[in-house]
Design a protein around this motif. Structure first.
Motif, PDB file in Angstrom:
ATOM      1  N   ASN A 116      16.492  16.908  -1.792  1.00 14.44           N
ATOM      2  CA  ASN A 116      16.879  17.002  -0.384  1.00 14.44           C
ATOM      3  C   ASN A 116      15.753  17.716   0.363  1.00 14.44           C
ATOM      4  OD1 ASN A 116      18.304  16.941   1.994  1.00 14.44           O
ATOM      5  ND2 ASN A 116      19.595  18.697   1.495  1.00 14.44           N
ATOM      6  N   LYS A 119      14.092  19.637   6.628  1.00 17.78           N
ATOM      7  CA  LYS A 119      14.105  18.746   7.784  1.00 17.78           C
ATOM      8  C   LYS A 119      12.699  18.467   8.340  1.00 17.78           C
ATOM      9  CE  LYS A 119      18.575  17.943   8.333  1.00 17.78           C
ATOM     10  NZ  LYS A 119      19.202  18.758   7.301  1.00 17.78           N
ATOM     11  N   ASN A 135      19.047  13.391  10.898  1.00 19.98           N
ATOM     12  CA  ASN A 135      19.754  14.576  10.395  1.00 19.98           C
ATOM     13  C   ASN A 135      21.135  14.206   9.870  1.00 19.98           C
ATOM     14  OD1 ASN A 135      17.704  16.371  10.972  1.00 19.98           O
ATOM     15  ND2 ASN A 135      18.512  16.938  12.982  1.00 19.98           N
ATOM     16  N   ALA A 136      21.860  13.393  10.624  1.00 17.90           N
ATOM     17  CA  ALA A 136      23.209  13.002  10.225  1.00 17.90           C
ATOM     18  C   ALA A 136      23.193  12.222   8.919  1.00 17.90           C
ATOM     19  CB  ALA A 136      23.858  12.174  11.330  1.00 17.90           C
ATOM     20  N   ASP A 139      22.285  14.649   6.012  1.00 14.98           N
ATOM     21  CA  ASP A 139      23.394  15.548   5.699  1.00 14.98           C
ATOM     22  C   ASP A 139      24.514  14.833   4.944  1.00 14.98           C
ATOM     23  OD1 ASP A 139      22.073  17.619   6.930  1.00 14.98           O
ATOM     24  OD2 ASP A 139      23.148  17.433   8.837  1.00 14.98           O
TER      25      ASP A 139
END
Length: 218
Positions: A116, A119, A135-136, A139
């Motif tokens: 992961n 960002k 981002n969505a 996540d």
């Protein structure tokens, strides 16, 4: 004309909402891979779930890692065309770094949680203008799926060049840089161009299908 659309690694059907195609787009949702499941067997399960190949005329579209799945499915059924966006058509188009990682089997030994990216790193690698959507997606990503998909990507063995292939690539793609001479290039397009360059990509697909497949897509 139905076009089965497969999103990129960890992404979902939201990336297709920006396209304005003149055809019936059917998003194919990811299913959970079985432990160490080969990409070919995974593709067969998607074919069965969505009954791909049971229509008289249809196409397949794949984005990023979804392009690998689209390619494997196209080898098993008979689409009128296959569209790859920000993807590769054969193992030969993978970068040397990805092939090296595959030979060392690095993905297999890494814990899923390490896959992961921060960002800022993701923004740089994907090159997107739509950070909120990225981002969505990040996540909501299942990291176990990410690990499986990355492992299949770096060890992909396909050398079969599809017929009736439409490959659209960005000149600034950092994740899967353009290789080969059969690509339609989006100037300054980056890996997330399915969203950022949606109109240009839509225009290319609509125009190409009308020009080259007019009898099939009418």
């Amino acid at each position: 004309m139905k076009i089965f659309a497969i999103s990129g690694l960890g992404a979902d059907q939201r990336i297709f909402e920006y396209l304005t195609l003149e055809y019936d787009l059917i998003p194919v949702e990811w299913i959970k891979p079985n432990p160490k499941e080969p990409i070919i067997e995974y593709s067969k399960r998607l074919i069965k779930k969505y009954k791909i190949g049971e229509h008289e005329t249809f196409g397949i579209l794949g984005v990023s890692f979804g392009g690998l799945i689209a390619t494997e499915i196209s080898k098993l059924v008979t689409p009128k065309f296959t569209i790859l966006i920000s993807s590769v058509a054969t193992r030969n188009e993978l970068s040397g770094i990805l092939k090296f990682i595959g030979r060392l089997k690095l993905i297999e030994v890494l814990p899923a949680k390490l896959l992961n990216p921060p960002k800022p790193v993701a923004y740089y690698m994907f090159g997107t203008q739509n950070k909120a959507l990225l981002n969505a997606i990040l996540d909501a990503t299942d990291l176990n799926f990410t690990k499986w998909a990355l492992s299949e990507l770096v060890t992909w063995k396909n050398e079969t060049q599809l017929h009736n292939l439409i490959k659209i690539c960005g000149t600034k793609d950092k994740l899967l840089p353009t290789k080969g001479d059969n690509a339609i290039l989006i100037d300054k397009g980056q890996h997330f161009m399915i969203v950022d360059c949606a109109k240009e990509i839509s225009d290319i697909i609509n125009s190409t299908l009308k020009t080259s497949y007019s009898k099939d897509v009418a």
